[in-house]
Design an enzyme around this catalytic site. Sequence first.
Site, PDB file in Angstrom:
ATOM      1  N   ARG A  64     -14.527   4.789  13.562  1.00 20.12           N
ATOM      2  CA  ARG A  64     -15.117   4.466  12.252  1.00 20.12           C
ATOM      3  C   ARG A  64     -14.726   5.462  11.167  1.00 20.12           C
ATOM      4  O   ARG A  64     -15.462   5.675  10.201  1.00 20.12           O
ATOM      5  CB  ARG A  64     -16.645   4.386  12.339  1.00 20.12           C
ATOM      6  CG  ARG A  64     -17.114   3.249  13.224  1.00 20.12           C
ATOM      7  CD  ARG A  64     -18.472   2.756  12.811  1.00 20.12           C
ATOM      8  NE  ARG A  64     -18.927   1.741  13.739  1.00 20.12           N
ATOM      9  CZ  ARG A  64     -19.651   1.996  14.823  1.00 20.12           C
ATOM     10  NH1 ARG A  64     -20.016   3.244  15.087  1.00 20.12           N
ATOM     11  NH2 ARG A  64     -20.001   1.027  15.621  1.00 20.12           N
ATOM     12  N   GLU A 114       7.559   1.890 -10.405  1.00 20.92           N
ATOM     13  CA  GLU A 114       6.125   2.190 -10.549  1.00 20.92           C
ATOM     14  C   GLU A 114       5.890   3.180 -11.707  1.00 20.92           C
ATOM     15  O   GLU A 114       4.867   3.104 -12.389  1.00 20.92           O
ATOM     16  CB  GLU A 114       5.545   2.755  -9.247  1.00 20.92           C
ATOM     17  CG  GLU A 114       5.652   1.835  -8.029  1.00 20.92           C
ATOM     18  CD  GLU A 114       4.612   0.715  -7.967  1.00 20.92           C
ATOM     19  OE1 GLU A 114       3.873   0.496  -8.958  1.00 20.92           O
ATOM     20  OE2 GLU A 114       4.552   0.039  -6.911  1.00 20.92           O
ATOM     21  N   ASN A 123      -2.347  -2.938 -11.317  1.00 18.33           N
ATOM     22  CA  ASN A 123      -1.691  -4.074 -10.698  1.00 18.33           C
ATOM     23  C   ASN A 123      -0.675  -4.753 -11.617  1.00 18.33           C
ATOM     24  O   ASN A 123      -0.103  -5.776 -11.259  1.00 18.33           O
ATOM     25  CB  ASN A 123      -2.767  -5.081 -10.286  1.00 18.33           C
ATOM     26  CG  ASN A 123      -2.510  -5.566  -8.900  1.00 18.33           C
ATOM     27  OD1 ASN A 123      -2.240  -4.754  -8.017  1.00 18.33           O
ATOM     28  ND2 ASN A 123      -2.541  -6.867  -8.700  1.00 18.33           N
ATOM     29  N   HIS A 162       2.369  -6.714 -10.466  1.00 24.14           N
ATOM     30  CA  HIS A 162       2.212  -6.889  -9.026  1.00 24.14           C
ATOM     31  C   HIS A 162       1.787  -8.294  -8.616  1.00 24.14           C
ATOM     32  O   HIS A 162       2.003  -8.678  -7.478  1.00 24.14           O
ATOM     33  CB  HIS A 162       1.211  -5.874  -8.469  1.00 24.14           C
ATOM     34  CG  HIS A 162       1.797  -4.501  -8.308  1.00 24.14           C
ATOM     35  ND1 HIS A 162       2.282  -3.778  -9.375  1.00 24.14           N
ATOM     36  CD2 HIS A 162       1.988  -3.720  -7.220  1.00 24.14           C
ATOM     37  CE1 HIS A 162       2.733  -2.608  -8.936  1.00 24.14           C
ATOM     38  NE2 HIS A 162       2.570  -2.550  -7.619  1.00 24.14           N
ATOM     39  N   HIS A 165       4.142  -9.206  -5.934  1.00 18.56           N
ATOM     40  CA  HIS A 165       3.744  -9.422  -4.536  1.00 18.56           C
ATOM     41  C   HIS A 165       4.165 -10.815  -4.065  1.00 18.56           C
ATOM     42  O   HIS A 165       4.580 -10.986  -2.920  1.00 18.56           O
ATOM     43  CB  HIS A 165       2.224  -9.281  -4.379  1.00 18.56           C
ATOM     44  CG  HIS A 165       1.759  -7.862  -4.306  1.00 18.56           C
ATOM     45  ND1 HIS A 165       0.456  -7.487  -4.567  1.00 18.56           N
ATOM     46  CD2 HIS A 165       2.418  -6.721  -3.979  1.00 18.56           C
ATOM     47  CE1 HIS A 165       0.344  -6.177  -4.415  1.00 18.56           C
ATOM     48  NE2 HIS A 165       1.519  -5.692  -4.063  1.00 18.56           N
ATOM     49  N   HIS A 198       9.449  -3.249  -2.301  1.00 22.96           N
ATOM     50  CA  HIS A 198       8.272  -3.313  -3.182  1.00 22.96           C
ATOM     51  C   HIS A 198       8.621  -2.993  -4.639  1.00 22.96           C
ATOM     52  O   HIS A 198       8.271  -3.737  -5.555  1.00 22.96           O
ATOM     53  CB  HIS A 198       7.180  -2.374  -2.654  1.00 22.96           C
ATOM     54  CG  HIS A 198       5.944  -2.397  -3.485  1.00 22.96           C
ATOM     55  ND1 HIS A 198       5.074  -3.473  -3.487  1.00 22.96           N
ATOM     56  CD2 HIS A 198       5.444  -1.508  -4.379  1.00 22.96           C
ATOM     57  CE1 HIS A 198       4.094  -3.227  -4.342  1.00 22.96           C
ATOM     58  NE2 HIS A 198       4.289  -2.040  -4.894  1.00 22.96           N
TER      59      HIS A 198
HETATM   60  N1  LIG Z   1      -1.588   1.893  -1.086  1.00 21.90           N
HETATM   61  C1  LIG Z   1      -1.136   1.717  -2.303  1.00 21.90           C
HETATM   62  O1  LIG Z   1      -1.857   1.925  -3.267  1.00 21.90           O
HETATM   63  C2  LIG Z   1       0.259   1.274  -2.504  1.00 21.90           C
HETATM   64  C3  LIG Z   1       0.835   1.341  -3.767  1.00 21.90           C
HETATM   65  C4  LIG Z   1       2.170   0.989  -3.917  1.00 21.90           C
HETATM   66  C5  LIG Z   1       2.904   0.563  -2.817  1.00 21.90           C
HETATM   67  N2  LIG Z   1       2.313   0.489  -1.600  1.00 21.90           N
HETATM   68  C6  LIG Z   1       3.079   0.069  -0.421  1.00 21.90           C
HETATM   69  O2  LIG Z   1       4.091   1.015  -0.168  1.00 21.90           O
HETATM   70  C7  LIG Z   1       5.160   0.373   0.505  1.00 21.90           C
HETATM   71  C8  LIG Z   1       6.482   0.841  -0.074  1.00 21.90           C
HETATM   72  O3  LIG Z   1       6.612   2.215   0.081  1.00 21.90           O
HETATM   73  P1  LIG Z   1       8.039   2.935   0.009  1.00 21.90           P
HETATM   74  O4  LIG Z   1       8.788   2.418  -1.152  1.00 21.90           O
HETATM   75  O5  LIG Z   1       7.784   4.377   0.115  1.00 21.90           O
HETATM   76  O6  LIG Z   1       8.825   2.325   1.257  1.00 21.90           O
HETATM   77  P2  LIG Z   1       8.922   2.761   2.795  1.00 21.90           P
HETATM   78  O7  LIG Z   1       7.714   3.430   3.262  1.00 21.90           O
HETATM   79  O8  LIG Z   1       9.393   1.545   3.506  1.00 21.90           O
HETATM   80  O9  LIG Z   1      10.105   3.830   2.801  1.00 21.90           O
HETATM   81  C9  LIG Z   1      11.384   3.399   2.400  1.00 21.90           C
HETATM   82  C10 LIG Z   1      12.486   3.938   3.288  1.00 21.90           C
HETATM   83  O10 LIG Z   1      12.704   5.307   2.963  1.00 21.90           O
HETATM   84  C11 LIG Z   1      12.803   6.092   4.161  1.00 21.90           C
HETATM   85  N3  LIG Z   1      12.393   7.442   3.787  1.00 21.90           N
HETATM   86  C12 LIG Z   1      11.130   7.887   3.569  1.00 21.90           C
HETATM   87  N4  LIG Z   1      11.153   9.146   3.110  1.00 21.90           N
HETATM   88  C13 LIG Z   1      12.451   9.532   3.048  1.00 21.90           C
HETATM   89  C14 LIG Z   1      13.105  10.725   2.638  1.00 21.90           C
HETATM   90  N5  LIG Z   1      12.426  11.770   2.169  1.00 21.90           N
HETATM   91  N6  LIG Z   1      14.453  10.761   2.705  1.00 21.90           N
HETATM   92  C15 LIG Z   1      15.151   9.678   3.157  1.00 21.90           C
HETATM   93  N7  LIG Z   1      14.597   8.513   3.530  1.00 21.90           N
HETATM   94  C16 LIG Z   1      13.250   8.452   3.471  1.00 21.90           C
HETATM   95  C17 LIG Z   1      11.944   5.349   5.134  1.00 21.90           C
HETATM   96  O11 LIG Z   1      12.307   5.651   6.453  1.00 21.90           O
HETATM   97  C18 LIG Z   1      12.198   3.889   4.779  1.00 21.90           C
HETATM   98  O12 LIG Z   1      13.357   3.416   5.396  1.00 21.90           O
HETATM   99  C19 LIG Z   1       4.932  -1.118   0.363  1.00 21.90           C
HETATM  100  O13 LIG Z   1       4.517  -1.664   1.600  1.00 21.90           O
HETATM  101  C20 LIG Z   1       3.812  -1.213  -0.642  1.00 21.90           C
HETATM  102  O14 LIG Z   1       3.007  -2.328  -0.436  1.00 21.90           O
HETATM  103  C21 LIG Z   1       1.012   0.830  -1.424  1.00 21.90           C
HETATM  104 ZN   LIG Z   2       3.137  -1.034  -6.313  1.00 25.52          ZN
END
Ligand SMILES: NC(=O)c1ccc[n+]([C@@H]2O[C@H](COP(=O)([O-])OP(=O)(O)OC[C@H]3O[C@@H](n4cnc5c(N)ncnc54)[C@H](O)[C@@H]3O)[C@@H](O)[C@H]2O)c1
Ligand SMILES: [Zn+2]
Length: 262
Positions: free
Chosen positions: A22, A86, A147, A150, A154, A167
Site C-alpha cells: 500500500r 514538453e 495537458n 495531450h 495521446h 510521447h
Molecule cells: N507521469 C507524468 O506526469 C508524465 C508526463 C509526461 C510523460 N509521461 C510518460 O513518459 C513516457 C515518455 O518518457 P521518455 O520520453 O523519457 O521515454 P522513455 O522512458 O521511453 O525513454 C526513452 C529512451 O531513452 C533511453 N534513455 C533513457 N535515459 C537515457 C540516457 N540518459 N541516455 C541514453 N538513453 C537514455 C531509454 O532507454 C529509452 O529507450 C511516456 O510513457 C509518457 O506517457 C509521464
Molecule cells: Zn507529456
Amino acid sequence: VIAFGGGVIGDLAGFVASIYKRGIPYIQVPTTLLAQVDSSIGGKTAVDLAEAKNMVGAFYQPRLVLSDIGLLATLDLRQARAGLAEVIKYGLIKDKKLFHYLEKNYDKIIRRQQGALEFVVWRSSYIKARIVGQDEKEEKGLRTILNFGHTLGHALEAAGGYRRYNHGEAVAIGILLACALSRRLLLLDSSSCIRVEDLIKAVGLPVRIKNIPLNKIISAHYRDKKFIGARNRFVLLGGIGRAVVKQNIPLAAIKAVLKERI
Ligand SMILES: NC(=O)c1ccc[n+]([C@@H]2O[C@H](COP(=O)([O-])OP(=O)(O)OC[C@H]3O[C@@H](n4cnc5c(N)ncnc54)[C@H](O)[C@@H]3O)[C@@H](O)[C@H]2O)c1
Ligand SMILES: [Zn+2]
C-alpha cells in the site's frame, strides 16, 4: 524504490511503489530530458493499456526528484527533440519569455549545451511544480492546463499503436492541433500559430500525421480521461503564454484540424 530512467521507468516504478505494501517511498532520478522537465515531477504514475494511455495508475509523490543534466549527454537526437516538445508546452501555457528563449536557443538544447539545459530543466520544473502545488490531484481544474497538446497527442500515440510516434512527437503534433483549434474558435491569431509551427519544425519534431486514419484518432480521443461524461475538454491558447480550458468543442472542428494535418 529508485526510478532511474526515462518517463516509462519513472511512471512504472512510481506506480509499483504506490501499490507495494500500500505504498513505499520512492525517488525519481530522471535520465531523459522529457522526464527531467515533466514526467518525474507531479506524482502522476501509470501504465498504459492497449485501449488507451495511463489507464491504470495513481497519484503518488516521490520523496525527491534528482535531475542531473550530465545524464542527458548520451540521449539520442530523437529523444532530445521529444523532451523539447514538453518545454515548448510550458512556454505556451504559462511563460511567454520561455517561448521566446526557445525560439532563439533551441539548438543549444539539441547540442546539450550545459547553460541552456540547466535553464530549461530548472524553468520547466519550476512551472510544473508550482501548478501541481496548487492542484495536486487535478481537482480544481488548474493542473488541467499541463495537458495542453495531450488530448489529441495521446489519441495519436494510441492510434499509432504507441509505435508510430513517441510521447514528445505526439505532443508536438497535439500542440499544433490545439493551436489550430484555438485559431478556429478565434482565441488565437494566425501569426502565433505560425510561430509555434516554425519552432516545432526548426526543432525537428513532426508536424504532420502520417499513415493513421482519421477515424482511428477520433475513436482513440473518446477514451481520453479528460472527458466529463459526454463532454470533451480541451486546453487551448488565448495567446502565447496563456492557456484557456474549453468544453464542448464540436467534433466537426476537431475533425477539420486533424484533416489539415493528415
Ligand atoms: N507521469 C507524468 O506526469 C508524465 C508526463 C509526461 C510523460 N509521461 C510518460 O513518459 C513516457 C515518455 O518518457 P521518455 O520520453 O523519457 O521515454 P522513455 O522512458 O521511453 O525513454 C526513452 C529512451 O531513452 C533511453 N534513455 C533513457 N535515459 C537515457 C540516457 N540518459 N541516455 C541514453 N538513453 C537514455 C531509454 O532507454 C529509452 O529507450 C511516456 O510513457 C509518457 O506517457 C509521464
Ligand atoms: Zn507529456
